[in-house]
Scaffold this motif. Structure first.
Motif, PDB file in Angstrom:
ATOM      1  N   ARG A 129       0.812  -1.220   0.000  1.00  0.00           N
ATOM      2  CA  ARG A 129       0.000   0.000   0.000  1.00  0.00           C
ATOM      3  C   ARG A 129       0.843   1.267   0.000  1.00  0.00           C
ATOM      4  O   ARG A 129       0.307   2.376   0.029  1.00  0.00           O
ATOM      5  CB  ARG A 129      -0.967  -0.006   1.188  1.00  0.00           C
ATOM      6  N   ASN A 130       2.156   1.103  -0.036  1.00  0.00           N
ATOM      7  CA  ASN A 130       3.048   2.259  -0.095  1.00  0.00           C
ATOM      8  C   ASN A 130       3.378   2.550  -1.561  1.00  0.00           C
ATOM      9  O   ASN A 130       4.191   1.862  -2.171  1.00  0.00           O
ATOM     10  CB  ASN A 130       4.320   1.971   0.706  1.00  0.00           C
ATOM     11  N   PHE A 131       2.761   3.581  -2.104  1.00  0.00           N
ATOM     12  CA  PHE A 131       2.936   3.849  -3.530  1.00  0.00           C
ATOM     13  C   PHE A 131       4.369   4.202  -3.898  1.00  0.00           C
ATOM     14  O   PHE A 131       4.804   3.945  -5.031  1.00  0.00           O
ATOM     15  CB  PHE A 131       2.004   4.984  -3.983  1.00  0.00           C
ATOM     16  N   SER A 132       5.117   4.772  -2.997  1.00  0.00           N
ATOM     17  CA  SER A 132       6.481   5.200  -3.324  1.00  0.00           C
ATOM     18  C   SER A 132       7.329   4.035  -3.822  1.00  0.00           C
ATOM     19  O   SER A 132       8.211   4.216  -4.674  1.00  0.00           O
ATOM     20  CB  SER A 132       7.143   5.864  -2.114  1.00  0.00           C
ATOM     21  N   HIS A 133       7.070   2.827  -3.317  1.00  0.00           N
ATOM     22  CA  HIS A 133       7.833   1.656  -3.777  1.00  0.00           C
ATOM     23  C   HIS A 133       7.503   1.341  -5.241  1.00  0.00           C
ATOM     24  O   HIS A 133       8.394   0.996  -6.027  1.00  0.00           O
ATOM     25  CB  HIS A 133       7.516   0.441  -2.898  1.00  0.00           C
ATOM     26  N   GLN A 180      -1.247  -0.621 -12.571  1.00  0.00           N
ATOM     27  CA  GLN A 180      -1.605  -1.603 -11.551  1.00  0.00           C
ATOM     28  C   GLN A 180      -1.789  -0.918 -10.206  1.00  0.00           C
ATOM     29  O   GLN A 180      -2.640  -1.321  -9.393  1.00  0.00           O
ATOM     30  CB  GLN A 180      -0.510  -2.677 -11.448  1.00  0.00           C
ATOM     31  N   ALA A 181      -0.995   0.136  -9.965  1.00  0.00           N
ATOM     32  CA  ALA A 181      -1.129   0.891  -8.716  1.00  0.00           C
ATOM     33  C   ALA A 181      -2.510   1.528  -8.623  1.00  0.00           C
ATOM     34  O   ALA A 181      -3.112   1.581  -7.540  1.00  0.00           O
ATOM     35  CB  ALA A 181      -0.044   1.955  -8.625  1.00  0.00           C
ATOM     36  N   ILE A 182      -3.036   2.011  -9.745  1.00  0.00           N
ATOM     37  CA  ILE A 182      -4.370   2.601  -9.750  1.00  0.00           C
ATOM     38  C   ILE A 182      -5.413   1.549  -9.381  1.00  0.00           C
ATOM     39  O   ILE A 182      -6.369   1.828  -8.653  1.00  0.00           O
ATOM     40  CB  ILE A 182      -4.697   3.199 -11.141  1.00  0.00           C
ATOM     41  N   THR A 183      -5.216   0.339  -9.873  1.00  0.00           N
ATOM     42  CA  THR A 183      -6.141  -0.754  -9.563  1.00  0.00           C
ATOM     43  C   THR A 183      -6.034  -1.178  -8.110  1.00  0.00           C
ATOM     44  O   THR A 183      -7.046  -1.367  -7.416  1.00  0.00           O
ATOM     45  CB  THR A 183      -5.851  -1.966 -10.473  1.00  0.00           C
ATOM     46  N   ASP A 184      -4.802  -1.325  -7.626  1.00  0.00           N
ATOM     47  CA  ASP A 184      -4.584  -1.817  -6.268  1.00  0.00           C
ATOM     48  C   ASP A 184      -4.833  -0.761  -5.202  1.00  0.00           C
ATOM     49  O   ASP A 184      -5.190  -1.093  -4.062  1.00  0.00           O
ATOM     50  CB  ASP A 184      -3.144  -2.334  -6.122  1.00  0.00           C
ATOM     51  N   LEU A 185      -4.604   0.510  -5.555  1.00  0.00           N
ATOM     52  CA  LEU A 185      -4.730   1.601  -4.590  1.00  0.00           C
ATOM     53  C   LEU A 185      -5.704   2.648  -5.138  1.00  0.00           C
ATOM     54  O   LEU A 185      -5.312   3.779  -5.424  1.00  0.00           O
ATOM     55  CB  LEU A 185      -3.359   2.238  -4.337  1.00  0.00           C
ATOM     56  N   PRO A 186      -6.970   2.307  -5.277  1.00  0.00           N
ATOM     57  CA  PRO A 186      -7.934   3.205  -5.941  1.00  0.00           C
ATOM     58  C   PRO A 186      -8.139   4.546  -5.243  1.00  0.00           C
ATOM     59  O   PRO A 186      -8.593   5.501  -5.878  1.00  0.00           O
ATOM     60  CB  PRO A 186      -9.227   2.378  -5.953  1.00  0.00           C
ATOM     61  N   ASP A 187      -7.823   4.622  -3.953  1.00  0.00           N
ATOM     62  CA  ASP A 187      -8.008   5.874  -3.221  1.00  0.00           C
ATOM     63  C   ASP A 187      -6.727   6.687  -3.102  1.00  0.00           C
ATOM     64  O   ASP A 187      -6.721   7.746  -2.465  1.00  0.00           O
ATOM     65  CB  ASP A 187      -8.553   5.580  -1.812  1.00  0.00           C
ATOM     66  N   MET A 211      -1.552  10.847  -9.345  1.00  0.00           N
ATOM     67  CA  MET A 211      -0.639  11.904  -9.773  1.00  0.00           C
ATOM     68  C   MET A 211       0.631  11.325 -10.397  1.00  0.00           C
ATOM     69  O   MET A 211       1.170  11.875 -11.364  1.00  0.00           O
ATOM     70  CB  MET A 211      -0.293  12.801  -8.574  1.00  0.00           C
ATOM     71  N   GLY A 212       1.079  10.210  -9.863  1.00  0.00           N
ATOM     72  CA  GLY A 212       2.261   9.556 -10.419  1.00  0.00           C
ATOM     73  C   GLY A 212       2.029   9.100 -11.851  1.00  0.00           C
ATOM     74  O   GLY A 212       2.895   9.264 -12.723  1.00  0.00           O
ATOM     75  N   LEU A 213       0.855   8.548 -12.105  1.00  0.00           N
ATOM     76  CA  LEU A 213       0.528   8.101 -13.458  1.00  0.00           C
ATOM     77  C   LEU A 213       0.418   9.297 -14.411  1.00  0.00           C
ATOM     78  O   LEU A 213       0.926   9.248 -15.540  1.00  0.00           O
ATOM     79  CB  LEU A 213      -0.776   7.305 -13.456  1.00  0.00           C
ATOM     80  N   VAL A 214      -0.209  10.357 -13.950  1.00  0.00           N
ATOM     81  CA  VAL A 214      -0.363  11.550 -14.794  1.00  0.00           C
ATOM     82  C   VAL A 214       0.999  12.140 -15.149  1.00  0.00           C
ATOM     83  O   VAL A 214       1.253  12.516 -16.303  1.00  0.00           O
ATOM     84  CB  VAL A 214      -1.246  12.601 -14.094  1.00  0.00           C
ATOM     85  N   GLN A 215       1.890  12.207 -14.174  1.00  0.00           N
ATOM     86  CA  GLN A 215       3.238  12.718 -14.433  1.00  0.00           C
ATOM     87  C   GLN A 215       3.970  11.852 -15.442  1.00  0.00           C
ATOM     88  O   GLN A 215       4.676  12.354 -16.328  1.00  0.00           O
ATOM     89  CB  GLN A 215       4.019  12.800 -13.115  1.00  0.00           C
ATOM     90  N   PHE A 216       3.791  10.546 -15.314  1.00  0.00           N
ATOM     91  CA  PHE A 216       4.409   9.614 -16.265  1.00  0.00           C
ATOM     92  C   PHE A 216       3.852   9.854 -17.668  1.00  0.00           C
ATOM     93  O   PHE A 216       4.605   9.929 -18.651  1.00  0.00           O
ATOM     94  CB  PHE A 216       4.147   8.179 -15.824  1.00  0.00           C
ATOM     95  N   LEU A 217       2.536   9.964 -17.780  1.00  0.00           N
ATOM     96  CA  LEU A 217       1.906  10.170 -19.080  1.00  0.00           C
ATOM     97  C   LEU A 217       2.393  11.469 -19.716  1.00  0.00           C
ATOM     98  O   LEU A 217       2.623  11.528 -20.932  1.00  0.00           O
ATOM     99  CB  LEU A 217       0.386  10.194 -18.930  1.00  0.00           C
TER     100      LEU A 217
END
Length: 219
Positions: free
Chosen positions: A36-40, A63-70, A76-82
């Motif tokens: 549950r620690n997104f930084s990893h 997968q993080a979006i799926t596993d950690l929906p809240d 924000m990490g995904l958006v920055q990547f995109l």
């Protein structure tokens, strides 16, 4: 080992020795220890990006979006990547998708406003910053929105509007270093040297090592 500190050390050593498979394995084991620690997950995605494997990074972040929906950090990490890989339009579209599902999330809306700002869509940026201020002036994101809106006002030469934002910032946080920094810059523009010095000294009360302020005061 099943100790995160040891695994992190192994990642460093494996990266230095160019053992990609070993580093990926260690990073994946860290995620399993603290799922549950997104930084990893961000660290694993960054490793893939650094090694020219953006598709694998994308998979980790999705997968993080799926596993950690809240998790706002995951979104924000995904958006920055995109933004870095697919461009601003892809980032805007995905961020808007997240916001449509959580319209009251000021962190996501602040990110949207800043994306507008970096893409030079200033009218949209100002409107979004203003929305955040109206709905959550007392929040951390509200303070940041006031700061960024004041910066835009200053860049456009609208010092009267910038003053209003600074006053609003100080109303919510009387010791805001960012507010006093802006206040000092406005005073300089108005050739109020004494006022600017007083404002910059206020900044030093909370940020005594501010190189910018120390440099200005040394002039």
């Amino acid at each position: 080992p099943e100790d995160i500190r040891l695994l992190s050390l192994m990642v460093k050593l494996q990266t230095q020795s160019r053992d990609q498979a070993g580093a990926i394995d260690s990073l994946t084991r860290i995620i399993k220890l603290q799922p549950r620690n997104f930084s990893h997950r961000r660290n694993l995605a960054a490793f893939f990006v650094a090694n020219q494997k953006p598709d694998k990074a994308r998979k980790v972040l999705e997968q993080a979006i799926t596993d950690l929906p809240d998790s706002v950090d995951a979104k924000m990490g995904l958006v920055q990547f995109l933004k870095s890989v697919d461009g601003e339009l892809a980032a805007f579209n995905r961020l808007q998708e997240f916001i449509n599902k959580d319209r009251g999330n000021f962190e996501l809306r602040l990110m949207l406003a800043q994306l507008y700002q970096t893409s030079k869509e200033m009218d949209k940026a100002k409107a979004e910053f203003q929305h955040i201020i109206e709905q959550g002036a007392e929040t951390k994101q509200g303070q940041k929105a006031m700061y960024h809106l004041a910066l835009i006002n200053i860049s456009e030469g609208d010092f009267s509007a910038a003053k209003q934002q600074v006053e609003a910032m100080l109303k919510e946080n009387a010791t805001s270093a960012e507010a006093f920094m802006l206040k000092g810059q406005i005073a300089l523009h108005e050739q109020d040297i004494d006022g600017a010095i007083a404002d910059f000294k206020q900044v030093l009360r909370t940020e005594p090592e501010s190189a910018v302020v120390l440099g200005l005061l040394a002039r």
